[in-house]
Each structure stands twice: as structure tokens, then as C-alpha cells.
Enzyme design. Structure first.
Site, short mmCIF file in Angstrom:
data_model
loop_
_atom_site.label_atom_id
_atom_site.label_comp_id
_atom_site.label_asym_id
_atom_site.label_seq_id
_atom_site.Cartn_x
_atom_site.Cartn_y
_atom_site.Cartn_z
N ASP A 1 0.81 -1.22 0.00
CA ASP A 1 0.00 0.00 0.00
C ASP A 1 0.85 1.27 0.00
O ASP A 1 2.07 1.22 0.17
CB ASP A 1 -0.96 0.00 1.21
N GLU B 1 -9.74 -1.87 5.67
CA GLU B 1 -10.28 -1.49 6.98
C GLU B 1 -11.58 -2.25 7.27
O GLU B 1 -12.29 -2.63 6.34
CB GLU B 1 -10.58 0.02 6.98
N HIS C 1 -7.08 -4.46 10.65
CA HIS C 1 -6.88 -4.28 9.20
C HIS C 1 -5.60 -4.98 8.74
O HIS C 1 -4.67 -5.17 9.51
CB HIS C 1 -6.89 -2.79 8.81
N ASN D 1 -7.15 -2.44 14.76
CA ASN D 1 -8.55 -2.76 14.45
C ASN D 1 -8.67 -3.99 13.54
O ASN D 1 -9.74 -4.28 13.03
CB ASN D 1 -9.23 -1.55 13.78
C1 F6R Z 1 1.57 -1.24 6.11
C2 F6R Z 1 0.30 -1.91 6.29
C3 F6R Z 1 -0.48 -1.80 7.56
C4 F6R Z 1 0.38 -2.11 8.80
C5 F6R Z 1 -0.46 -2.02 10.06
C6 F6R Z 1 0.37 -2.22 11.30
O1 F6R Z 1 2.08 -1.48 4.83
O2 F6R Z 1 -0.14 -2.52 5.38
O3 F6R Z 1 -1.56 -2.69 7.50
O4 F6R Z 1 0.92 -3.39 8.67
O5 F6R Z 1 -1.10 -0.78 10.12
O6 F6R Z 1 1.24 -1.13 11.43
P1 F6R Z 1 2.42 -1.16 12.49
O7 F6R Z 1 3.36 -2.21 12.08
O8 F6R Z 1 3.04 0.21 12.38
O9 F6R Z 1 1.80 -1.41 13.82
#
Ligand code: F6R
Length: 240
Positions: free
Chosen positions: A67, A143, A138, A136
Site C-alpha cells: 500500500d 479497513e 486491518h 482494528n
Molecule cells: C503497512 C500496512 C499496515 C500495517 C499495520 C500495522 O504497509 O499494510 O496494514 O501493517 O497498520 O502497522 P504497524 O506495524 O506500524 O503497527
């Protein structure tokens, strides 16, 4: 889903890096699916060390990131394009032409999404995907919602995600409100998935992975349908 519980983040990162190293030994021209955020940074550090020591070779590897914020300039210090260069690509022997991060500075995001899926398909699909998980539930920027998207698409970020990511920006107001993200089918088509979770703030999301329910209100639970997922978490995320 196989579950590996580690003592701490360092152990998690080392184990995840070992899986990636084994993948590159078995298939030097692997297609790797990569994630940003705090979670995979330790794994990337281990991979950099292994590459410096000559234990793994990225010269034939192709990568696709999950992403990118939208809109965002690639040279913005918080873009995922910059993140990947700083945390991995500039430290390993990868051909930058083989790395792919959705283009957050395009004027035509819909066309970029279609193009990204095409490039992924043309490369032959992801062999090994690393994922983090949002508080959450995701994965990538899919989401929680009544319905999820299959393929790469533009999405609004939830308040929870904007607040969680505000730590990287001057304030929550500076976090872009949209992202370009791979969809659930794009992610699920990876041959093998390593899902990483550390810290007590991921405990609720991890708990949802360990029960038998699948729900779009916790997108990561769809991974229970995938035949080859390993969850590597620390004790805090596992809740012990
Ligand atoms: C990032 C992504 C997000 C993160 C998630 C956890 O490329 O796809 O889904 O993996 O938000 O983020 P962290 O690792 O910062 O807790």
C-alpha cells in the site's frame, strides 16, 4: 494458521527473517510481498545483515508493497516509497527496477490500481508475503467494513488508523486520509503469508485470529481461509 509465540520482538524479527532467507535460498527469483509500518522493521534489519554477510541475494528478487498513502509525493519523508528505500531497498543488492510501491502521486488513482494488479499478475503473483496487523484488525489498508474489496483500490482510512499513524507525522491532521491498497484477493493469492504482531496494543486483533470466526469487521480473520499462513507474535500480542 500456524502460530509461533516469541519471547520478544527481536526473536520474532529473527524468525521472520529466517523464513524469508529460506524462501530466497529455495527460489532466488522470488516475488516478495512487503509491508511498511513499525512491525517489519526488525525483520528488514535482519535481512540487511544477512545480505551484507553474503547469506542471501536479492539480485533476482522482485517486490510488491501492499500500500501507499494517497495522495502523497514519493519524496515525502512519510511516504511508503521513502520508507522502503530507507528501511530496506537502499541497503540490499536489489535492482530498484524490480521494486514496486503503488504510486501515491498519480493523478489517476483508479488507473494506478488497475496497472498495479496487472504488474503483479504479470510477475506471476507473490511467493511470500509479510503482513503487519492494525489494532482494528486491518491488513494492508483493508479497513473493517460490511464488505471488503478484492483487488487494489483506493480507500478511506479510518479514524483509528489515522490516529495510529499520526505518530509518524507532525499531527493527525497531516496524515493523508486515503490510501491505495491491495485488496483481500490480491493478498490472499500469495502462496505463503507471514503475519507479524507485537505489543499489547495488538492483543485484541490477535485474539480474533485465534478463534474460529471469520468476519469482515476484522479483515485479518479472512486469512483463516488461506492454506499457508504463519502468525509470529510476541507474548504481549498473544496475551500471555
Ligand atoms: C503497512 C500496512 C499496515 C500495517 C499495520 C500495522 O504497509 O499494510 O496494514 O501493517 O497498520 O502497522 P504497524 O506495524 O506500524 O503497527
Amino acid at each position: 494458521m500456524k502460530v509461533i509465540i516469541c519471547e520478544n520482538y527481536e526473536e520474532m524479527s529473527a524468525k521472520a527473517a529466517d523464513i524469508f532467507a529460506a524462501q530466497l535460498t529455495l527460489k532466488p527469483d522470488s516475488i516478495l510481498g512487503l509491508a511498511t509500518g513499525s512491525t517489519p522493521v526488525g525483520m528488514y534489519k535482519n535481512l540487511i545483515k544477512m545480505n551484507e554477510a553474503g547469506k542471501i541475494d536479492f539480485s533476482a528478487v522482485k517486490t510488491f508493497n501492499l500500500d501507499e498513502y494517497y495522495p502523497i509525493k514519493r519524496d515525502n519523508s512519510q511516504s511508503y516509497f521513502t520508507f522502503m528505500n530507507e528501511n530496506l531497498f537502499s541497503h540490499i543488492n536489489i535492482d530498484m527496477a524490480n521494486t514496486h510501491v503503488p504510486n501515491g502521486e498519480t493523478d489517476d488513482a483508479e488507473a494506478e490500481c488497475k496497472e498495479y494488479e496487472k504488474k503483479l499478475a504479470a510477475a506471476g503473483g507473490v511467493d511470500l508475503q509479510v503482513l503487519g496487523i492494525g489494532q482494528n484488525g486491518h491488513i494492508a489498508f483493508n479497513e473493517p467494513d460490511d464488505a471488503l474489496f478484492s483487488y487494489t483500490h483506493v480507500t478511506d482510512l479510518t479514524e483509528s488508523t489515522i490516529n495510529a499513524n499520526a505518530r509518524f507525522f507532525d499531527s493527525a491532521d497531516d496524515v493523508p486520509t486515503q490510501a491505495i491498497t491491495m485488496g483481500m484477493a490480491s493478498i490472499m493469492s500469495a502462496k505463503k503469508i507471514v503475519l507479524l504482531a507485537n505489543g499489547a496494543n495488538k492483543k485484541d486483533a490477535v485474539k480474533e485470529l485465534l478463534n474460529d470466526k471469520i468476519t469482515t469487521s476484522v479483515p485479518a480473520t479472512l486469512l483463516k481461509l488461506h492454506p499457508d499462513v504463519v502468525l509470529i507474535c510476541d507474548k504481549d500480542a498473544y496475551g500471555i
